[in-house]
Design an enzyme around this catalytic site. Structure first.
Site, PDB file in Angstrom:
ATOM      1  N   SER A   1       0.652  -1.428  -0.384  1.00  0.00           N
ATOM      2  CA  SER A   1       0.216   0.492   0.008  1.00  0.00           C
ATOM      3  C   SER A   1       0.752   1.254   0.328  1.00  0.00           C
ATOM      4  O   SER A   1       2.398   1.210  -0.903  1.00  0.00           O
ATOM      5  CB  SER A   1      -1.430   0.068   1.220  1.00  0.00           C
ATOM      6  OG  SER A   1      -1.981   1.139   1.288  1.00  0.00           O
TER       7      SER A   1
ATOM      8  N   GLU B   1      -8.614  -4.904  -4.682  1.00  0.00           N
ATOM      9  CA  GLU B   1      -8.773  -4.118  -3.851  1.00  0.00           C
ATOM     10  C   GLU B   1      -9.213  -2.911  -3.462  1.00  0.00           C
ATOM     11  O   GLU B   1      -9.444  -2.911  -2.121  1.00  0.00           O
ATOM     12  CB  GLU B   1      -7.104  -3.183  -4.439  1.00  0.00           C
ATOM     13  CG  GLU B   1      -6.147  -3.347  -5.288  1.00  0.00           C
ATOM     14  CD  GLU B   1      -4.758  -3.804  -4.477  1.00  0.00           C
ATOM     15  OE1 GLU B   1      -4.982  -3.639  -3.072  1.00  0.00           O
ATOM     16  OE2 GLU B   1      -3.888  -4.673  -4.443  1.00  0.00           O
TER      17      GLU B   1
ATOM     18  N   HIS C   1      -7.819  -5.858  -0.916  1.00  0.00           N
ATOM     19  CA  HIS C   1      -6.563  -5.096  -0.256  1.00  0.00           C
ATOM     20  C   HIS C   1      -6.261  -5.351   0.779  1.00  0.00           C
ATOM     21  O   HIS C   1      -6.734  -5.629   2.465  1.00  0.00           O
ATOM     22  CB  HIS C   1      -6.843  -2.869  -0.233  1.00  0.00           C
ATOM     23  CG  HIS C   1      -5.402  -2.227  -0.039  1.00  0.00           C
ATOM     24  ND1 HIS C   1      -4.862  -2.173  -0.522  1.00  0.00           N
ATOM     25  CD2 HIS C   1      -5.274  -1.681   0.720  1.00  0.00           C
ATOM     26  CE1 HIS C   1      -4.177  -1.507  -0.793  1.00  0.00           C
ATOM     27  NE2 HIS C   1      -4.052  -0.853   0.797  1.00  0.00           N
TER      28      HIS C   1
END
Length: 521
Positions: free
Chosen positions: A221, A338, A432
């Protein structure tokens, strides 16, 4: 600690991670004895683990407090007495997370947060080194998250290091236009913290059995986007030899003009005319202004790398494309869905607003989004929004980074995780952070496994993915069954119940993004 509640995106990005939960090197012949290691700054004492020895909370820089607030990191002080390295240091200052989110009890926080953790294998080494950079939108996160348990890597003869860095305004607010040249580079202090940690590793890691000439950096991330920035930073050159980018990309940055606007907006939202007040303002007030800025700024995650011409000379993607970035082997990829982690918009009608976008203006995104409706008419409005926003923030930046790196014949491997969760809020999606319990081999740990797929098939996938990561860290390649990504065939490894190298993955969707304009906001 008092402070306003973090906005939902930041809270969830942080929760995703948590719930899934220069110098001369010391001689490589030095090995830990009874948990005691001599570093350049003084001795440290760790504790035994199942597969080696762990050392927590080792300072790699001087505390960035008092006159050092908003300043570049300085080397740590020397110690004469042994450091008890058996407990994690505080996390960087951030909005208070939910109790227990990062493990038992509340999350300790402090501006004095520049510390790292080491898991050292048994055996003499020298072992390859993996340095992990946590995510959290550059406003949250911690190296103490249960999923980041380096003992799994130590089991395979890898020295694992997890680091902290300043986040939010303390790490990514450029005050040079408000406070003058003494604060040049302050918008990249979080990145400079990471560089300082890498310098510490180069100088000291041999004492823990590590090889300072075989260092892999990795992140997820915001941590992955920071890895891309490190590829482009002159100060980081030579401090690592391989890079792993999980759900990141090389296009999330802000230019000097945008950074100056952000600094002025921050000062106004803090309620002051004199910027010098920020040098001593209490952390709760800084966080309150930070939360207001996050809600009002026209891009998701405004605290990001600053293209200042010095610390970061140019957009990382541009530097990768023209050969100015580090020429290291790169393993890079995303999860399939995600954005599904953050849930649908309130009306569940698929609407996208400017605040949903990380890299684009809404008028540039609109025609691409319209094309999704034409190209994928069978998708629900919720799933169409997930797919387009996943591409905007993660999938397209990842593909462009891989393409640019590979076009210079630099070894590149691309992946996508497709195995979804089968239960819970994210059932049916690979969201995610889903890869974290897999690549860290923590699927069986209840504190770490919440995000990713579950069950026997997930455990088998964790064994395979963890082995690929171990191979890449050890050798610079993830294994013979994973083909190189090259512009002429664009091989992508799909991880699912059965892993499958795939050529030209989602080529039709990729064409929708031809000519799409990214900008700095």
């Amino acid at each position: 600690m008092p402070g306003t509640l973090m906005d939902r995106r930041t809270f969830l990005a942080s929760a995703a991670l948590a719930a899934s939960t220069g110098g001369t090197a010391i001689g490589a012949s030095h090995r830990p004895k009874d948990g005691l290691v001599e570093t350049r700054e003084g001795p440290v004492v760790g504790r035994a683990t199942e597969h080696g020895t762990a050392y927590f909370g080792i300072p790699f820089a001087a505390p960035p407090v008092g006159p050092l607030r908003f300043r570049a990191p300085r080397p740590p002080a020397r110690r004469s007495a042994p450091l008890d390295a058996t407990a994690f240091a505080p996390a960087p200052i951030q909005q208070p997370p939910a109790p227990g989110l990062y493990g038992p009890g509340p999350l300790p926080q402090s501006e004095d947060c520049l510390a790292l953790n080491i898991w050292s294998p048994r055996g003499p080494g020298p072992h390859p080194v993996y340095v992990w950079i946590h995510g959290g939108g550059n406003v949250a996160g911690s190296s103490r998250m249960p999923v980041f348990d380096g003992d799994r890597f130590a089991r395979h003869g890898i020295v694992c290091v997890t680091i902290s860095y300043r986040v939010g305004a303390l790490g990514f607010l450029d005050l040079s236009t408000l406070l003058g040249a003494d604060y040049a580079g302050s918008g990249n202090n979080g990145l400079l913290d990471i560089v300082e940690a890498l310098r510490w590793v180069r100088a000291n890691i041999a004492a823990f059995g590590g090889d300072p000439r075989r260092v892999t950096i990795g992140g997820q991330s915001a941590g992955a986007k920071n890895v891309c920035a490190l590829l482009a930073m002159p100060a980081a050159r030579g401090l690592f030899q391989r890079a792993i980018v999980e759900s990141g990309g090389a296009e999330t940055a802000i230019d000097k003009d945008g950074a100056a606007r952000m600094a002025r907006a921050f000062l106004e939202l803090a309620g002051f005319d004199d910027p010098r007040v920020l040098l001593s303002l209490d952390p709760a007030s800084l966080l309150a202004a930070q939360a207001k800025l996050q809600k009002s700024w026209p891009r998701k995650y405004p605290f990001r790398a600053v293209i200042d011409g010095t610390v970061l000379p140019d957009l990382p993607l541009s530097m990768i494309r023209d050969g100015r970035a580090a020429p290291v082997p790169l393993l890079i990829g995303t999860t399939r869905d995600e954005i599904a982690f953050f849930g649908p918009n309130a009306a569940r009608d698929g609407t996208v607003v400017q605040g949903d976008l990380a890299n684009m203006a809404i008028d540039a995104f609109a025609p691409v989004y319209h094309a999704y409706g034409q190209s994928f008419p069978a998708l629900s409005s919720v799933d169409r929004r997930y797919r387009a926003l996943t591409a905007e923030e993660y999938w397209m930046p990842t593909l462009r980074t891989a393409e640019a790196h590979a076009s210079l014949r630099r070894p590149t491997w691309l992946y996508r995780l497709d195995m979804p969760r089968s239960t819970g809020r994210n059932a049916g999606y690979a969201v995610h952070g889903s890869e974290l319990p897999l690549v860290w081999d923590k699927v069986r740990d209840p504190q770490s496994a919440v995000l990713g797929p579950e069950g026997a098939e997930a455990e088998a996938l964790a064994t395979r993915m963890h082995a690929h990561w171990v191979s890449f860290i050890r050798t610079g390649a993830p294994g013979a069954d994973w083909p190189l990504y090259r512009p002429q065939d664009r091989w992508t490894m799909l991880f699912d119940r059965v892993d499958a190298p795939t050529r030209d993955l989602d080529d039709m969707e990729q064409r929708l993004w031809t000519g799409a304009r990214y900008d700095f906001g």
